[in-house]
Design an enzyme around this catalytic site. Structure first.
Site, short mmCIF file in Angstrom:
data_model
loop_
_atom_site.label_atom_id
_atom_site.label_comp_id
_atom_site.label_asym_id
_atom_site.label_seq_id
_atom_site.Cartn_x
_atom_site.Cartn_y
_atom_site.Cartn_z
N GLY A 115 0.83 -1.21 0.00
CA GLY A 115 0.00 0.00 0.00
C GLY A 115 0.86 1.26 0.00
O GLY A 115 0.49 2.28 0.57
N ILE B 276 -1.30 -2.05 -5.34
CA ILE B 276 -2.13 -2.73 -6.35
C ILE B 276 -2.17 -1.92 -7.65
O ILE B 276 -2.45 -2.43 -8.71
CB ILE B 276 -3.54 -3.00 -5.82
CG1 ILE B 276 -4.27 -4.02 -6.69
CG2 ILE B 276 -4.33 -1.71 -5.66
CD1 ILE B 276 -5.56 -4.54 -6.07
N GLY C 161 -0.21 5.09 -0.88
CA GLY C 161 -1.25 5.77 -0.11
C GLY C 161 -0.73 6.96 0.67
O GLY C 161 0.43 7.37 0.53
N TYR D 168 -14.74 -1.33 9.33
CA TYR D 168 -13.33 -0.97 9.51
C TYR D 168 -12.89 -1.28 10.94
O TYR D 168 -11.83 -1.87 11.17
CB TYR D 168 -13.19 0.53 9.22
CG TYR D 168 -11.80 1.10 9.31
CD1 TYR D 168 -10.82 0.77 8.37
CD2 TYR D 168 -11.47 2.02 10.30
CE1 TYR D 168 -9.55 1.34 8.42
CE2 TYR D 168 -10.21 2.60 10.36
CZ TYR D 168 -9.25 2.26 9.41
OH TYR D 168 -8.01 2.83 9.47
#
Ligand code: NAD
Length: 312
Positions: free
Chosen positions: A8, A35, A11, A138
């Protein structure tokens, strides 16, 4: 930490952490992965979908890394919109990353969040160890993730470490769909238009921290003496508890005509109300010396300056 794989990495946190670690550990020792592909490639990058069982393992092995920093996730507001996808990325990705760390005997960092608390958690001075019954997907993912990281340490001796981040404020990469995104947007709109319409209601307190303090916290915890760590994962950390009107007051010191309007989004307001107002950070301070530098005024001066430069 000598050779590090970051998932990731494109980000909000990963983009800045990658650059910081490249400057301290050397370009070739930081393997960024995500990704999606970077718009402006620099340094080593690999496309890795963390939900695919062996991809993290294969890339970690290919580069012979000693540490995984696992940041790939779907954040709170997005996870409420796509709960099943959130489960697959947040839980499936985490277990794949932990398995890679176990198989290859790697150090491991992943962040939890203040979202791991819920409405029945004590709201003020929230203890390190307390009731955690979150009401969002979450939050469910984050509590399960905290437990899973503790489990991989106690059962398999994987050197797992982690913090509960508050909302993070930064200017390099836009936040990825969390509940505290307003606290970043407000600076852009203040510079552009002198007005911001907040989707979080006046008086709603949440913990926040400026990105440089968040990056230092990750590095400090990863370098901490393991003998001093009574907790390993999910350390409460924060720099300040803030509500929208605190941003208004701090921004007005620089832009006196700045105004905040309100148009509350019930989904994100609901999430915010289920979270603590102010968490206690004693365990992080005592066990590895957590000490944030930026307060509201320091952060606001820096954010306004950097956002002005960015929008030129
Ligand atoms: P972000 O949304 O900005 O970045 C997440 C990255 O993960 C994106 O670049 C995305 O492309 C990537 N990603 C998504 N699905 C993926 C997949 N299947 N495989 C590989 N990569 C994938 O998030 P962030 O703010 O950088 O957060 C990183 C971590 O910190 C997350 O665990 C998050 O829950 C936690 N956290 C962040 C904050 C915050 O305020 N930013 C607060 C608390 C906790």
């Amino acid at each position: 930490m000598k050779k590090i794989l970051i998932t990731g990495a494109l980000g909000q946190i990963g983009s800045e952490l990658t650059e910081k670690l490249r400057s301290t550990h050397g370009e070739d020792n930081i393997i960024a992965s995500d990704i999606r592909r970077p718009e402006n490639p620099s340094g080593i990058f690999e496309e890795v979908d963390v939900t695919r069982e062996k991809e993290i393992y294969e890339i970690a092995k290919k580069y012979n890394v000693d540490t995984i920093i696992h940041l790939a996730a779907l954040l709170s507001a997005k996870a409420e919109a796509f709960p099943k996808v959130a489960w697959e990325i947040n839980m499936g990705g985490l277990v794949n990353a932990l398995e890679a760390a176990k198989e290859l005997n790697l150090k491991f960092f992943t962040p939890s969040s203040i979202g791991a608390f819920g409405p029945s958690t004590p709201k003020n001075n929230t203890p390190q160890d307390t009731l955690q019954r979150p009401t969002t997907m979450y939050g469910v993912n984050k509590v399960a993730g905290e437990l899973l990281c503790d489990y991989y340490y106690s059962r398999f001796r994987v050197d797992t470490r982690g913090v509960r981040f508050p909302g993070l404020i930064s200017y390099v990469t836009a936040p990825g769909g969390g509940t505290t995104d307003y606290a970043v947007e407000v600076y852009y709109e203040a510079v552009r238009n002198r007005v911001y319409t907040s989707y979080i209601a006046k008086g709603t307190h949440m913990d926040i921290m400026y990105m440089p303090d968040a990056l230092d916290a990750i590095i400090q915890l990863m370098e901490a003496d393991p003998a001093k760590l009574k907790h390993r994962n999910a350390f409460n950390i924060t720099a300040m508890s803030a509500a929208p009107e605190h941003f208004t007051a701090a921004i007005r010191k620089h832009l006196p005509d700045f105004k905040m309007d309100y148009q509350v989004d019930p989904v994100r307001q609901g999430i915010a109300e289920s979270w603590p107002d102010r968490i206690n950070t004693d365990a992080a301070r005592e066990e590895w010396g957590f000490e944030p530098v930026y307060d509201m005024d320091g952060m606001t001066s820096d954010m306004l300056e950097k956002v002005r430069e960015k929008l030129k």
